[in-house]
Write an enzyme that holds these catalytic residues in place. Structure first.
Site, short mmCIF file in Angstrom:
data_model
loop_
_atom_site.label_atom_id
_atom_site.label_comp_id
_atom_site.label_asym_id
_atom_site.label_seq_id
_atom_site.Cartn_x
_atom_site.Cartn_y
_atom_site.Cartn_z
N GLU A 1 0.84 -1.20 0.00
CA GLU A 1 0.00 0.00 0.00
C GLU A 1 0.88 1.25 0.00
O GLU A 1 1.82 1.34 0.79
CB GLU A 1 -0.92 0.02 1.22
CG GLU A 1 -1.93 -1.11 1.22
CD GLU A 1 -3.02 -0.93 2.27
OE1 GLU A 1 -4.09 -1.54 2.09
OE2 GLU A 1 -2.80 -0.22 3.27
N ARG B 1 -1.85 -10.90 2.77
CA ARG B 1 -3.01 -11.78 2.57
C ARG B 1 -3.73 -11.38 1.30
O ARG B 1 -3.43 -10.36 0.69
CB ARG B 1 -3.96 -11.59 3.76
CG ARG B 1 -4.28 -10.12 3.95
CD ARG B 1 -5.39 -9.85 4.91
NE ARG B 1 -5.44 -8.45 5.28
CZ ARG B 1 -6.02 -7.50 4.58
NH1 ARG B 1 -6.62 -7.79 3.44
NH2 ARG B 1 -6.02 -6.24 4.97
P1 ADP Z 1 -3.40 0.89 9.33
O1 ADP Z 1 -2.54 -0.32 9.45
O2 ADP Z 1 -3.98 1.30 10.64
O3 ADP Z 1 -4.39 0.81 8.22
P2 ADP Z 1 -1.75 2.67 7.67
O4 ADP Z 1 -0.31 2.91 7.89
O5 ADP Z 1 -2.12 1.82 6.50
O6 ADP Z 1 -2.39 2.10 9.01
O7 ADP Z 1 -2.48 4.06 7.55
C1 ADP Z 1 -3.89 4.15 7.52
C2 ADP Z 1 -4.33 5.46 6.90
O8 ADP Z 1 -3.82 6.57 7.64
C3 ADP Z 1 -3.82 5.68 5.49
O9 ADP Z 1 -4.63 5.05 4.53
C4 ADP Z 1 -3.87 7.20 5.40
O10 ADP Z 1 -5.20 7.60 5.20
C5 ADP Z 1 -3.45 7.62 6.77
N1 ADP Z 1 -1.99 7.83 6.82
C6 ADP Z 1 -1.04 6.97 7.28
N2 ADP Z 1 0.20 7.50 7.16
C7 ADP Z 1 0.04 8.73 6.63
C8 ADP Z 1 0.94 9.80 6.25
N3 ADP Z 1 2.26 9.68 6.41
N4 ADP Z 1 0.40 10.92 5.72
C9 ADP Z 1 -0.94 11.05 5.55
N5 ADP Z 1 -1.83 10.10 5.88
C10 ADP Z 1 -1.36 8.95 6.41
#
Ligand code: ADP
Length: 451
Positions: free
Chosen positions: A279, A295
């Site tokens: 992602e 997964r």
């Molecule tokens: P989780 O495992 O909780 O899904 P993620 O790291 O995939 O965590 O982040 C979830 C969401 O948080 C992302 O889809 C985005 O919307 C927001 N997000 C995470 N990191 C950032 C970032 N560095 N800048 C802006 N939004 C972020």
């Protein structure tokens, strides 16, 4: 290691259990279905032998109960376990337990799940493979607030503080100025300790208007790895994806190729196996890795339609130790696909709407696919996720696919419970969405403007 098997226990429920069951039958494998009390009571599928009861309705006592699932595998003689998505699918200890019981786990090795389950370890592994990450050190934050402020200054505000063990959109906090740093760290650390049992935090640049673009990969145990396309999942509400499409619109092919190749390289470096998703946040023409899902994903069908691949077949074959025919995959998409997640929920308040489906009509025709476990008479249980069906369309161009989805949505009818079908109709007539490339805040912004 991969090993041959002829039967597969499907440790899941709902549409994905049906999807995996079909793939098993197509490959000549014997599927073994399990069900909680609520699901066994709601089972309306004729002709099926009937799923094996594994426990009460609460997920903690059935689909998350490792001992019950392993016992079910033993009594049915299943030789492999497919975890689907959610539940135990990203639990490294479960993957170990399955292998320790002499069964094949249809997923990556536990070691790869462990790396990706720790966001700091994941970020380090990605940096090592040359996958672009969000600016910020791939290291835990120090305790000292002054030292943390120095890191924030170095990255440049706004920054985001994230828990290494976080998930499901929890354990994150945006910090816009240095006066907020100390409190943000204290609160997030306490949250992380309580919710994930892991107090480590890290910090990175907060991107204000990114899109969510992800890359699908496929690997065997012999060191072959390929990327099979990208998807845009920016239409979200509360970090939950609502509509997905493949390919992500407006991404330069050479940039996609560069990122995809790095993802495949990262898979080789961590000894990955089967299907996985990288992602990224995508902003101003740049990709920034945020996490890997180890997964099968809910939105895998849009890649299947545009890459001409059956990801569940490939996943099962990889678990059996088959050699991946890498030359079949180029990463290039054929046409365009969309997926609408149809949920049993109120379309304006988003409150879950369990209950009995009295009548249902799904669309059909060229380029239409419906992945579902429901039919008339099915009782939607309050115990689980509200996803009741995925409506997927495929057409030669994005414009054709939008029109096809509009018609398909107008043909879809589900009675007896509330669904988010009206929300999907709105999304597919929103000029910004139709133009393509909206950011991850777009849907929520629209809903605030016109609830
Ligand atoms: P989780 O495992 O909780 O899904 P993620 O790291 O995939 O965590 O982040 C979830 C969401 O948080 C992302 O889809 C985005 O919307 C927001 N997000 C995470 N990191 C950032 C970032 N560095 N800048 C802006 N939004 C972020």
């Amino acid at each position: 290691m991969g090993r041959p098997f002829t039967s597969v226990l499907i440790a899941n429920r709902g549409e994905i259990a049906v999807r995996i069951e079909r793939a098993c039958l197509e490959l000549g494998l014997r599927p073994v279905l399990v069900a909680s009390e609520a699901d066994a009571a709601g089972c309306t599928r004729p002709g099926a032998g009937g799923p094996l009861a594994i426990g009460p309705s609460a997920p903690g006592r059935s689909y998350l109960n490792q001992a019950a699932i392993l016992l079910a595998a033993r009594v049915t003689g299943a030789e492999a376990v497919h975890p689907g998505y959610g539940f135990l699918s990203e639990n490294a200890d479960f993957a170990d337990a399955v292998e320790a019981a002499g069964l094949a786990f249809v997923g990556p090795p536990a070691s790869a799940i462990r790396i990706m389950g720790d966001k700091i370890a994941a970020k380090r592994a990605m940096m090592a493979a040359g996958v672009p990450c969000v600016p910020g050190p791939g290291e835990p934050l120090p305790e000292d607030a002054e030292a943390v402020r120095a890191i924030a200054e170095e990255i440049g505000y706004p920054v985001i503080v994230k828990a290494a063990g976080g998930g499901g959109g929890r354990g994150m906090r945006v910090v816009r100025e240095s006066a907020e740093v100390a409190d943000a760290i204290a609160i997030t650390r306490e949250e992380a300790r309580r919710a994930f049992g892991k107090p480590e935090l890290y910090m990175e640049k907060f991107l204000e208007h990114p899109r969510h673009v992800e890359f699908q990969v496929l690997c065997d145990i012999h060191g072959n790895a390929v990327w099979v396309g990208h998807r845009d999942c920016s239409v979200q509400r509360r970090h939950q994806k609502v509509v997905e499409e493949a390919p992500a619109p407006g991404i330069a092919p050479d940039l996609a190729e560069r990122i995809g190749v790095r993802c495949a390289q990262a898979c080789r470096q961590i000894g990955y196996r089967g299907v996985g998703t990288f992602e990224f946040l995508y902003e101003n023409g740049e990709f920034y890795f945020i996490e890997m899902n180890t997964r099968l994903q809910v939105e895998h069908p849009v890649t299947e339609m545009t890459a001409g691949v059956d990801l569940v077949h490939e996943q099962l074959r990889a678990a059996q130790g088959a050699v991946l025919e890498t030359e079949r995959f180029t990463g290039a998409a054929r046409g365009h696909a969309f997926e609408c997640r149809i949920n049993a929920e109120d379309p304006t308040t988003f409150v879950a709407s369990p209950g009995r489906i009295t009548a249902v009509r799904f669309p059909s025709g060229p380029g239409i696919r419906v992945d579902t476990h429901v039919s008339a008479g099915y009782r939607v249980s309050p115990y689980y996720d509200s996803l009741i069906a995925k409506l997927i369309v495929h057409a030669p161009t994005r414009e054709d696919a939008i029109r096809r989805m509009q018609v398909a949505l107008s043909e879809t009818c589900i009675e007896g419970i509330a669904t988010n079908l009206p929300l999907h109709a709105r999304i597919f007539s929103d000029p910004d969405f139709v133009r393509g490339g909206v950011d991850i805040h777009h849907l929520e912004k629209r809903l605030r403007e016109e609830p």
